[in-house]
Design a protein around this motif. Structure first.
Motif: not given
Length: 192
Positions: A132, A178, A75-78, A167-168, A73, A170
């Motif tokens: 990125s 987070t 879609s959530n990789i930024t 990715t993202g 997926d 994390d």
């Protein structure tokens, strides 16, 4: 860590840059899991799964690594962070495009060496490299992380290359995470 890897120590420039691409046939290369390396003094042994002492030590300062992986997926990789444990240098490619390098010469060849050594204490700690700007190179399904890993000398007693591609944003990737606190005003800093 512990990902499937194929490794090859070149003896000439026959492969050129073709080995960096996804369609390259690496079935005759060494096969194992990351990390890749060797150590005559056993300091890196806990970081090494694929030992390349016989192929690399005294033979060449360069080794090619191919690590296939899947993305289900996009879609959530930024964002994208490359985390490396290494002795001594490397150039990383994502689906054939260079994304990050450190301690590599400007003109990279099949027998290139790292431009300086990496301290053993630093080599065994993951270093974060922001990538990125290249997350758009990821594609649904099969992807390839290729590493041209570099030692400083053919007579070096050790070599290490261990990689994580995150990715993202994390937690632990060095990029956001987070549970952080956003500061919106001045933050006092005291010496001491």
């Amino acid at each position: 860590e512990g990902a499937e890897v194929r490794a090859f120590v070149p003896s000439n420039n026959t492969l050129g840059t073709s080995w960096r691409g996804a369609g390259f046939d690496d079935s005759c290369w060494l096969q194992g899991e990351t990390g890749v390396g060797y150590d005559e003094n056993n300091d890196y042994n806990s970081h090494i799964d694929l030992d390349v002492d016989a192929q690399m030590n005294g033979e060449n300062t360069s080794i090619y690594l191919r690590i296939p992986f899947e993305v289900t997926d996009l879609s959530n990789i930024t964002g994208l962070v490359l985390r490396m444990k290494y002795d001594d240098g490397f150039v990383a490619y994502l689906n054939g495009t260079e994304i990050v390098s450190n301690l590599a010469p400007a003109n990279l060849n099949w027998n290139s060496s790292a431009i300086q050594t990496t301290d053993d204490a630093i080599a065994t700690t993951f270093q974060n490299f922001e990538a990125s700007n290249f997350f758009n190179l990821l594609q649904p399904g099969e992807n390839l992380l290729a590493i041209h890993a570099l030692n400083e000398s053919t007579t070096s007693s050790d070599f290490l290359n261990q990689v994580k591609l995150i990715t993202g944003f994390d937690e632990g990737a060095g990029q956001g995470g987070t549970g952080g606190i956003e500061y919106t005003g001045p933050m006092p800093i005291s010496s001491g």
